[in-house]
Write a protein that holds these residues in place. Structure first.
Motif, PDB file in Angstrom:
ATOM      1  N   VAL A  30       3.357  -4.693   7.251  1.00 20.98           N
ATOM      2  CA  VAL A  30       1.942  -4.750   6.910  1.00 20.98           C
ATOM      3  C   VAL A  30       1.133  -4.367   8.144  1.00 20.98           C
ATOM      4  CG1 VAL A  30       0.050  -6.176   6.043  1.00 20.98           C
ATOM      5  CG2 VAL A  30       2.391  -6.560   5.218  1.00 20.98           C
ATOM      6  N   PHE A  31       0.232  -3.396   7.989  1.00 21.05           N
ATOM      7  CA  PHE A  31      -0.496  -2.845   9.123  1.00 21.05           C
ATOM      8  C   PHE A  31      -1.993  -2.865   8.829  1.00 21.05           C
ATOM      9  CE2 PHE A  31       3.718  -1.103   8.947  1.00 21.05           C
ATOM     10  CZ  PHE A  31       4.163  -1.170  10.267  1.00 21.05           C
ATOM     11  N   ARG A  32      -2.766  -3.166   9.856  1.00 20.99           N
ATOM     12  CA  ARG A  32      -4.217  -3.195   9.724  1.00 20.99           C
ATOM     13  C   ARG A  32      -4.801  -1.818  10.037  1.00 20.99           C
ATOM     14  NH1 ARG A  32      -6.482  -8.370   9.671  1.00 20.99           N
ATOM     15  NH2 ARG A  32      -5.038 -10.060  10.243  1.00 20.99           N
ATOM     16  N   GLY A  33      -5.813  -1.426   9.267  1.00 28.01           N
ATOM     17  CA  GLY A  33      -6.490  -0.176   9.574  1.00 28.01           C
ATOM     18  C   GLY A  33      -7.479   0.208   8.503  1.00 28.01           C
ATOM     19  N   ASP A  34      -8.433   1.053   8.860  1.00 24.18           N
ATOM     20  CA  ASP A  34      -9.455   1.555   7.953  1.00 24.18           C
ATOM     21  C   ASP A  34      -8.865   2.705   7.142  1.00 24.18           C
ATOM     22  OD1 ASP A  34     -11.763   3.072   6.934  1.00 24.18           O
ATOM     23  OD2 ASP A  34     -12.953   1.760   8.220  1.00 24.18           O
ATOM     24  N   ILE A  35      -9.162   2.730   5.836  1.00 19.96           N
ATOM     25  CA  ILE A  35      -8.625   3.781   4.983  1.00 19.96           C
ATOM     26  C   ILE A  35      -9.136   5.160   5.389  1.00 19.96           C
ATOM     27  CG2 ILE A  35     -10.459   3.556   3.246  1.00 19.96           C
ATOM     28  CD1 ILE A  35      -6.723   4.452   2.724  1.00 19.96           C
ATOM     29  N   CYS A  36     -10.267   5.214   6.064  1.00 24.90           N
ATOM     30  CA  CYS A  36     -10.818   6.504   6.475  1.00 24.90           C
ATOM     31  C   CYS A  36     -10.242   7.009   7.796  1.00 24.90           C
ATOM     32  CB  CYS A  36     -12.340   6.418   6.569  1.00 24.90           C
ATOM     33  SG  CYS A  36     -13.129   6.101   4.973  1.00 24.90           S
ATOM     34  N   ASP A  37      -9.385   6.220   8.432  1.00 23.95           N
ATOM     35  CA  ASP A  37      -8.758   6.622   9.695  1.00 23.95           C
ATOM     36  C   ASP A  37      -7.523   7.464   9.383  1.00 23.95           C
ATOM     37  OD1 ASP A  37      -7.555   6.883  12.163  1.00 23.95           O
ATOM     38  OD2 ASP A  37      -7.811   4.783  12.738  1.00 23.95           O
ATOM     39  N   VAL A  38      -7.745   8.746   9.139  1.00 26.01           N
ATOM     40  CA  VAL A  38      -6.663   9.611   8.685  1.00 26.01           C
ATOM     41  C   VAL A  38      -5.572   9.754   9.739  1.00 26.01           C
ATOM     42  CG1 VAL A  38      -7.789  11.755   9.430  1.00 26.01           C
ATOM     43  CG2 VAL A  38      -6.149  11.792   7.535  1.00 26.01           C
ATOM     44  N   GLY A  39      -5.944   9.706  11.022  1.00 30.17           N
ATOM     45  CA  GLY A  39      -4.941   9.820  12.080  1.00 30.17           C
ATOM     46  C   GLY A  39      -3.957   8.668  12.060  1.00 30.17           C
ATOM     47  N   ARG A  40      -4.480   7.456  11.961  1.00 24.80           N
ATOM     48  CA  ARG A  40      -3.602   6.278  11.922  1.00 24.80           C
ATOM     49  C   ARG A  40      -2.769   6.258  10.648  1.00 24.80           C
ATOM     50  NH1 ARG A  40      -1.798   1.692  13.487  1.00 24.80           N
ATOM     51  NH2 ARG A  40      -2.007  -0.302  12.400  1.00 24.80           N
ATOM     52  N   LEU A  41      -3.388   6.611   9.547  1.00 21.59           N
ATOM     53  CA  LEU A  41      -2.676   6.611   8.272  1.00 21.59           C
ATOM     54  C   LEU A  41      -1.551   7.648   8.278  1.00 21.59           C
ATOM     55  CD1 LEU A  41      -2.891   5.112   5.557  1.00 21.59           C
ATOM     56  CD2 LEU A  41      -4.448   6.905   4.771  1.00 21.59           C
ATOM     57  N   THR A  42      -1.829   8.820   8.825  1.00 23.94           N
ATOM     58  CA  THR A  42      -0.815   9.876   8.899  1.00 23.94           C
ATOM     59  C   THR A  42       0.336   9.469   9.818  1.00 23.94           C
ATOM     60  OG1 THR A  42      -2.453  11.601   8.483  1.00 23.94           O
ATOM     61  CG2 THR A  42      -0.390  12.282   9.528  1.00 23.94           C
ATOM     62  N   ALA A  43       0.007   8.897  10.966  1.00 22.58           N
ATOM     63  CA  ALA A  43       1.050   8.465  11.900  1.00 22.58           C
ATOM     64  C   ALA A  43       1.951   7.412  11.261  1.00 22.58           C
ATOM     65  CB  ALA A  43       0.401   7.907  13.171  1.00 22.58           C
ATOM     66  N   LEU A  44       1.359   6.506  10.506  1.00 23.05           N
ATOM     67  CA  LEU A  44       2.130   5.462   9.828  1.00 23.05           C
ATOM     68  C   LEU A  44       3.049   6.070   8.777  1.00 23.05           C
ATOM     69  CD1 LEU A  44       2.382   2.334   9.753  1.00 23.05           C
ATOM     70  CD2 LEU A  44       0.701   2.376   7.893  1.00 23.05           C
ATOM     71  N   ALA A  45       2.534   7.034   8.011  1.00 20.67           N
ATOM     72  CA  ALA A  45       3.334   7.680   6.976  1.00 20.67           C
ATOM     73  C   ALA A  45       4.503   8.454   7.580  1.00 20.67           C
ATOM     74  CB  ALA A  45       2.458   8.603   6.139  1.00 20.67           C
ATOM     75  N   ARG A  46       4.259   9.104   8.693  1.00 21.93           N
ATOM     76  CA  ARG A  46       5.335   9.851   9.355  1.00 21.93           C
ATOM     77  C   ARG A  46       6.380   8.914   9.949  1.00 21.93           C
ATOM     78  NH1 ARG A  46       1.653  14.334  12.601  1.00 21.93           N
ATOM     79  NH2 ARG A  46       1.752  15.995  11.029  1.00 21.93           N
ATOM     80  N   GLU A  47       5.898   7.874  10.603  1.00 15.57           N
ATOM     81  CA  GLU A  47       6.805   6.932  11.264  1.00 15.57           C
ATOM     82  C   GLU A  47       7.778   6.299  10.283  1.00 15.57           C
ATOM     83  OE1 GLU A  47       6.563   2.605  13.601  1.00 15.57           O
ATOM     84  OE2 GLU A  47       4.735   3.768  13.215  1.00 15.57           O
ATOM     85  N   HIS A  48       7.300   6.038   9.063  1.00 17.61           N
ATOM     86  CA  HIS A  48       8.130   5.334   8.086  1.00 17.61           C
ATOM     87  C   HIS A  48       8.745   6.262   7.041  1.00 17.61           C
ATOM     88  CE1 HIS A  48       7.188   1.250   9.495  1.00 17.61           C
ATOM     89  NE2 HIS A  48       6.022   1.769   9.828  1.00 17.61           N
ATOM     90  N   ASP A  49       8.708   7.579   7.291  1.00 18.27           N
ATOM     91  CA  ASP A  49       9.343   8.555   6.403  1.00 18.27           C
ATOM     92  C   ASP A  49       8.915   8.319   4.952  1.00 18.27           C
ATOM     93  OD1 ASP A  49      10.974  10.676   5.656  1.00 18.27           O
ATOM     94  OD2 ASP A  49      12.715   9.384   5.326  1.00 18.27           O
ATOM     95  N   VAL A  50       7.609   8.323   4.743  1.00 22.42           N
ATOM     96  CA  VAL A  50       7.051   7.990   3.438  1.00 22.42           C
ATOM     97  C   VAL A  50       7.224   9.148   2.454  1.00 22.42           C
ATOM     98  CG1 VAL A  50       4.823   7.632   2.248  1.00 22.42           C
ATOM     99  CG2 VAL A  50       5.430   6.270   4.255  1.00 22.42           C
ATOM    100  N   GLY A  51       7.752   8.827   1.296  1.00 25.77           N
ATOM    101  CA  GLY A  51       7.910   9.827   0.241  1.00 25.77           C
ATOM    102  C   GLY A  51       6.800   9.787  -0.780  1.00 25.77           C
ATOM    103  N   CYS A  52       6.084   8.664  -0.837  1.00 29.93           N
ATOM    104  CA  CYS A  52       5.009   8.501  -1.810  1.00 29.93           C
ATOM    105  C   CYS A  52       3.949   7.575  -1.229  1.00 29.93           C
ATOM    106  CB  CYS A  52       5.561   7.921  -3.119  1.00 29.93           C
ATOM    107  SG  CYS A  52       4.315   7.558  -4.382  1.00 29.93           S
ATOM    108  N   ILE A  53       2.690   7.893  -1.483  1.00 26.92           N
ATOM    109  CA  ILE A  53       1.596   6.983  -1.154  1.00 26.92           C
ATOM    110  C   ILE A  53       1.001   6.459  -2.451  1.00 26.92           C
ATOM    111  CG2 ILE A  53      -0.732   6.779  -0.191  1.00 26.92           C
ATOM    112  CD1 ILE A  53       0.066   8.642   2.036  1.00 26.92           C
TER     113      ILE A  53
END
Length: 329
Positions: A54-77
């Motif tokens: 579970v991670f804290r962050g603003d939905i509009c922070d695309v940089g943080r959201l992208t980094a999180l998706a890459r770090e966790h090898d996300v296949g679906c949002i």
């Protein structure tokens, strides 16, 4: 399991997001959640220990959201984060920022992380109820035309996602949700969910509660556990299942029926019904239920809970967790 289901990133950890996380875990899927202000105590009742998930962050922070998706090898949002109803009308600029720009941030994160699919939690508010036949169920092909700013942000987000999905070759599914209720966090939750929660919480505490009929109207209620099952099915579906899906029960219930059922479950409930005070929002006074046959045939979705069984399960959970945490919230 589809490629989209290898790891699912869920934006928002409230009623729908948290329940969907639990449903996905039951399918053996790893989930990570992203929320501006998550309630770890609440999440632990649905998904267990939250460490590293579970991670804290603003939905509009695309940089943080992208980094999180890459770090966790996300296949679906699975995108559940957003502002609801009157919250959007009270602060239109922020409402558009969160519900439209925030949705595009989720799309951009999915694209940059190489995800296969984005599942968007939309709303029944996208339909134009003034142009729907009074005696026919609502299909996904029914006329669109939001009656308020909230619905407009949801429809704008749907259309932007569709175009971006085609542009980038990324599957997009819209879940058009009926009135969701269940045990959850209500700072950003649905209006009807908050009203039902207030009814149950105050009745269980032995407190009187006053209601106005137009707060609920005649509408379609769907239990959070059924919505979670639909969301999980959308994330895990094989093949191209892009497009909108109505997620409800196919049955309408009046304000009086909701109150009657709660009084049956909680005979001590002291509920006062006031005279109607004003005009009701069109989608809160419906004569047409959802047609959910598309979700049934393409996602395998079939609601398990009626209004009565959903409320009974809800009360049981509130009582269980009240004993555990000494609170009913």
């Amino acid at each position: 399991m589809s490629e989209a289901g290898r790891t699912v990133l869920i934006t928002g950890s409230g009623l729908v997001g948290a329940h969907a996380a639990g449903a996905l875990q039951a399918h053996g899927v790893r989930v990570v959640l992203y929320d501006l202000d998550p309630s770890f105590e609440y999440l632990e009742t649905l998904i267990g220990p939250c460490d590293g998930r579970v991670f804290r962050g603003d939905i509009c922070d695309v940089g943080r959201l992208t980094a999180l998706a890459r770090e966790h090898d996300v296949g679906c949002i699975l995108h559940t984060a957003g502002l609801i109803g009157a919250q959007v009308s009270r602060q239109p600029l922020r409402g558009v920022e969160v519900n439209v720009a925030g949705t595009m941030a989720a799309m951009e994160a999915a694209r940059q992380a190489g995800a296969a699919r984005l599942v968007f939690c939309s709303s029944m508010a996208v339909y134009d109820f003034s142009r729907l036949p009074a005696d026919a169920a609502i299909t996904e092909d029914a006329p669109l035309g939001p009656q308020n700013l909230y619905g407009a942000t949801k429809l704008a987000a749907e259309q932007l996602l569709d175009h971006c999905g085609k542009l980038h070759g990324l599957g997009v599914i819209h879940l058009r949700l009926a009135g969701v209720f269940g045990r959850g966090q209500y700072t950003g939750g649905s209006w009807m969910g908050r009203i039902v929660n207030r009814l149950l919480q105050q009745s269980l505490r032995g407190e009187p509660v006053a209601l106005q009929p137009e707060w609920i109207g005649t509408n379609e209620f769907v239990y959070a556990k059924d919505v979670a099952a639909a969301a999980a099915a959308a994330c895990l579906a094989d093949g191209d299942v892009s497009g909108p899906f109505n997620i409800g029960t196919g049955a309408l219930h009046s304000f009086a029926e909701v109150v009657s059922e709660i009084r049956r479950l909680l005979p001590m409930a002291d509920i006062t019904v006031s005279e109607p005070a004003g005009n009701i929002v069109s989608y809160l006074e419906r004569s047409q239920p959802f047609d959910i046959s598309r979700a049934r045939s393409r996602l395998g979705f079939a609601p398990r809970f009626t209004l009565a069984s959903g409320l009974a399960d809800y009360v049981a959970e509130l009582q269980t967790f009240a004993a555990r945490y000494r609170t009913l919230d």
